[in-house]
Design a protein around this motif. Structure first.
Motif, PDB file in Angstrom:
ATOM      1  N   ASP A  20       8.575   3.302 -11.959  1.00  0.00           N
ATOM      2  CA  ASP A  20       9.261   3.548 -10.565  1.00  0.00           C
ATOM      3  C   ASP A  20       8.670   4.451  -9.708  1.00  0.00           C
ATOM      4  OD1 ASP A  20      10.306   5.448 -12.075  1.00  0.00           O
ATOM      5  OD2 ASP A  20      12.576   4.939 -11.088  1.00  0.00           O
ATOM      6  N   LEU A  21       7.814   5.292 -10.019  1.00  0.00           N
ATOM      7  CA  LEU A  21       7.390   6.535  -9.425  1.00  0.00           C
ATOM      8  C   LEU A  21       6.825   6.271  -8.126  1.00  0.00           C
ATOM      9  CD1 LEU A  21       7.004   9.641  -9.218  1.00  0.00           C
ATOM     10  CD2 LEU A  21       4.985   9.158 -10.454  1.00  0.00           C
ATOM     11  N   ALA A  22       5.993   5.268  -8.106  1.00  0.00           N
ATOM     12  CA  ALA A  22       5.174   4.730  -6.735  1.00  0.00           C
ATOM     13  C   ALA A  22       6.226   4.457  -5.828  1.00  0.00           C
ATOM     14  CB  ALA A  22       4.386   3.749  -7.149  1.00  0.00           C
ATOM     15  N   ASP A  23       7.193   3.571  -6.098  1.00  0.00           N
ATOM     16  CA  ASP A  23       8.224   3.433  -5.248  1.00  0.00           C
ATOM     17  C   ASP A  23       9.089   4.360  -4.820  1.00  0.00           C
ATOM     18  OD1 ASP A  23       7.757   0.200  -4.915  1.00  0.00           O
ATOM     19  OD2 ASP A  23       8.630   0.059  -6.926  1.00  0.00           O
ATOM     20  N   ARG A  24       9.339   5.426  -5.743  1.00  0.00           N
ATOM     21  CA  ARG A  24      10.218   6.339  -5.370  1.00  0.00           C
ATOM     22  C   ARG A  24       9.426   7.112  -4.347  1.00  0.00           C
ATOM     23  NH1 ARG A  24      12.969   8.814 -10.261  1.00  0.00           N
ATOM     24  NH2 ARG A  24      13.974  10.086  -8.701  1.00  0.00           N
ATOM     25  N   LEU A  25       8.176   7.389  -4.533  1.00  0.00           N
ATOM     26  CA  LEU A  25       7.441   8.343  -3.599  1.00  0.00           C
ATOM     27  C   LEU A  25       7.307   7.860  -2.395  1.00  0.00           C
ATOM     28  CD1 LEU A  25       4.620   9.611  -6.102  1.00  0.00           C
ATOM     29  CD2 LEU A  25       6.224  11.004  -5.017  1.00  0.00           C
ATOM     30  N   LEU A  26       7.095   6.326  -2.220  1.00  0.00           N
ATOM     31  CA  LEU A  26       7.003   5.725  -0.851  1.00  0.00           C
ATOM     32  C   LEU A  26       8.308   5.645  -0.132  1.00  0.00           C
ATOM     33  CD1 LEU A  26       5.037   2.442  -2.145  1.00  0.00           C
ATOM     34  CD2 LEU A  26       4.163   4.468  -0.747  1.00  0.00           C
ATOM     35  N   ASP A  27       9.421   5.639  -0.971  1.00  0.00           N
ATOM     36  CA  ASP A  27      10.701   5.696  -0.111  1.00  0.00           C
ATOM     37  C   ASP A  27      11.196   7.173   0.061  1.00  0.00           C
ATOM     38  OD1 ASP A  27      10.995   3.010  -0.388  1.00  0.00           O
ATOM     39  OD2 ASP A  27      11.986   2.993  -2.273  1.00  0.00           O
ATOM     40  N   SER A  28      10.612   8.099  -0.383  1.00  0.00           N
ATOM     41  CA  SER A  28      10.982   9.770  -0.222  1.00  0.00           C
ATOM     42  C   SER A  28      10.923  10.128   1.106  1.00  0.00           C
ATOM     43  CB  SER A  28      10.097  10.321  -1.294  1.00  0.00           C
ATOM     44  OG  SER A  28       9.023  10.732  -0.914  1.00  0.00           O
ATOM     45  N   ARG A  63      -2.251   2.214  -7.788  1.00  0.00           N
ATOM     46  CA  ARG A  63      -0.990   1.547  -7.816  1.00  0.00           C
ATOM     47  C   ARG A  63      -0.172   2.001  -6.481  1.00  0.00           C
ATOM     48  NH1 ARG A  63       1.439   2.324 -12.746  1.00  0.00           N
ATOM     49  NH2 ARG A  63       0.033   0.687 -13.673  1.00  0.00           N
ATOM     50  N   LEU A  64      -0.020   3.387  -6.167  1.00  0.00           N
ATOM     51  CA  LEU A  64       0.515   3.879  -5.251  1.00  0.00           C
ATOM     52  C   LEU A  64       0.069   3.176  -3.909  1.00  0.00           C
ATOM     53  CD1 LEU A  64       2.869   5.954  -4.393  1.00  0.00           C
ATOM     54  CD2 LEU A  64       0.706   7.437  -3.791  1.00  0.00           C
ATOM     55  N   ASP A  69       0.037   0.033   0.901  1.00  0.00           N
ATOM     56  CA  ASP A  69      -0.563  -0.866   1.840  1.00  0.00           C
ATOM     57  C   ASP A  69       0.150  -2.094   1.972  1.00  0.00           C
ATOM     58  OD1 ASP A  69      -2.444   1.202   2.373  1.00  0.00           O
ATOM     59  OD2 ASP A  69      -4.029   0.461   1.047  1.00  0.00           O
ATOM     60  N   LYS A  70       0.677  -2.612   0.837  1.00  0.00           N
ATOM     61  CA  LYS A  70       1.351  -4.163   0.873  1.00  0.00           C
ATOM     62  C   LYS A  70       2.654  -3.849   1.613  1.00  0.00           C
ATOM     63  CE  LYS A  70       0.297  -6.471  -3.368  1.00  0.00           C
ATOM     64  NZ  LYS A  70       0.817  -6.984  -4.797  1.00  0.00           N
ATOM     65  N   ARG A  71       3.199  -2.561   1.438  1.00  0.00           N
ATOM     66  CA  ARG A  71       4.453  -2.508   2.576  1.00  0.00           C
ATOM     67  C   ARG A  71       4.046  -2.236   3.966  1.00  0.00           C
ATOM     68  NH1 ARG A  71       7.884   1.241  -1.451  1.00  0.00           N
ATOM     69  NH2 ARG A  71       9.491   1.129   0.132  1.00  0.00           N
ATOM     70  N   GLY A  72       2.835  -2.044   4.201  1.00  0.00           N
ATOM     71  CA  GLY A  72       2.391  -1.835   5.405  1.00  0.00           C
ATOM     72  C   GLY A  72       2.846  -0.256   6.041  1.00  0.00           C
ATOM     73  N   LEU A  73       2.971   0.544   5.033  1.00  0.00           N
ATOM     74  CA  LEU A  73       3.027   1.762   5.337  1.00  0.00           C
ATOM     75  C   LEU A  73       1.875   2.931   5.634  1.00  0.00           C
ATOM     76  CD1 LEU A  73       5.690   2.598   2.741  1.00  0.00           C
ATOM     77  CD2 LEU A  73       6.374   2.065   5.160  1.00  0.00           C
ATOM     78  N   THR A  74       2.188   3.846   6.336  1.00  0.00           N
ATOM     79  CA  THR A  74       0.840   4.891   6.615  1.00  0.00           C
ATOM     80  C   THR A  74       1.171   6.078   5.843  1.00  0.00           C
ATOM     81  OG1 THR A  74       1.760   5.518   8.391  1.00  0.00           O
ATOM     82  CG2 THR A  74       0.387   3.714   8.773  1.00  0.00           C
ATOM     83  N   ARG A  75       2.268   6.211   5.231  1.00  0.00           N
ATOM     84  CA  ARG A  75       2.415   7.279   4.515  1.00  0.00           C
ATOM     85  C   ARG A  75       3.402   7.378   3.102  1.00  0.00           C
ATOM     86  NH1 ARG A  75      -0.176   9.983   7.643  1.00  0.00           N
ATOM     87  NH2 ARG A  75       0.663  11.212   9.537  1.00  0.00           N
ATOM     88  N   ALA A 103      -9.210   6.793  -1.637  1.00  0.00           N
ATOM     89  CA  ALA A 103      -8.230   7.726  -0.925  1.00  0.00           C
ATOM     90  C   ALA A 103      -8.257   7.732   0.474  1.00  0.00           C
ATOM     91  CB  ALA A 103      -8.364   8.885  -1.689  1.00  0.00           C
ATOM     92  N   ASP A 104      -7.062   8.342   1.153  1.00  0.00           N
ATOM     93  CA  ASP A 104      -7.234   8.567   2.594  1.00  0.00           C
ATOM     94  C   ASP A 104      -8.159   9.759   2.862  1.00  0.00           C
ATOM     95  OD1 ASP A 104      -5.260   6.542   3.344  1.00  0.00           O
ATOM     96  OD2 ASP A 104      -3.971   7.644   2.193  1.00  0.00           O
ATOM     97  N   THR A 105      -8.075  10.815   2.092  1.00  0.00           N
ATOM     98  CA  THR A 105      -8.733  12.171   2.226  1.00  0.00           C
ATOM     99  C   THR A 105      -9.463  12.489   0.641  1.00  0.00           C
ATOM    100  OG1 THR A 105      -7.445  12.602   3.930  1.00  0.00           O
ATOM    101  CG2 THR A 105      -8.612  14.408   3.094  1.00  0.00           C
ATOM    102  N   LEU A 106     -10.537  12.999   0.804  1.00  0.00           N
ATOM    103  CA  LEU A 106     -11.352  13.521  -0.323  1.00  0.00           C
ATOM    104  C   LEU A 106     -11.513  15.087  -0.008  1.00  0.00           C
ATOM    105  CD1 LEU A 106     -14.150  11.271  -1.100  1.00  0.00           C
ATOM    106  CD2 LEU A 106     -11.792  11.035  -1.893  1.00  0.00           C
ATOM    107  N   GLU A 107     -11.110  16.073  -0.797  1.00  0.00           N
ATOM    108  CA  GLU A 107     -11.241  17.456  -0.858  1.00  0.00           C
ATOM    109  C   GLU A 107     -11.981  17.841  -2.071  1.00  0.00           C
ATOM    110  OE1 GLU A 107      -7.839  19.712  -0.047  1.00  0.00           O
ATOM    111  OE2 GLU A 107      -7.377  18.776   1.905  1.00  0.00           O
TER     112      GLU A 107
END
Length: 123
Positions: A20-28, A63-64, A69-75, A103-107
């Motif tokens: 459930d970590l991915a969902d919790r991070l997305l909802d946070s 997975r995250l 992306d499936k939820r259409g989120l940008t954050r 990934a969105d950004t590489l450092e």
């Protein structure tokens, strides 16, 4: 989600394996997740971090991103970070190739010893 803060981020060297970590991070309401990988091969990861969880951690990042992306989120945006030194420097090109466009950004940061202290410099 408005948090009242200008920006929130979370940096980690390992993502836990709870489903459930991915969902919790997305909802946070998190703006950015920064994941330090520091290796491409499990052997180098073991030398740097002392563990063998690299494939598992990479899978969690994927997975995250897929769920976001499936939820259409940008954050949250996802930044993967490679801090390199003499042990893992040779894997930097493969790291960039593996994560570019994923990934969105590489450092990448070079870890340098100055006297009794370690410092990291953007590369």
């Amino acid at each position: 989600m408005t948090t009242g803060l200008a920006r929130t981020n979370f940096s980690t060297r390992q993502l836990v394996t709870r489903q459930d970590l991915a969902d919790r991070l997305l909802d946070s309401g998190l703006d950015e997740l920064r994941v330090s990988l520091d290796a491409v091969s499990p052997e180098t990861y073991r030398r740097i971090r002392g563990g063998s969880r690299l494939p598992e951690i990479e899978s969690q990042v994927h997975r995250l991103l897929e769920k976001r992306d499936k939820r259409g989120l940008t954050r949250p945006t996802v930044t993967v970070v490679f801090t390199f030194n003499a042990i893992n420097r040779h894997e930097l090109p493969a790291f960039r190739e593996r994560w570019q466009g994923v990934a969105d950004t590489l450092e990448s940061w070079e870890k340098v010893r100055k006297g009794d202290c370690w410092s990291a410099y953007a590369s």
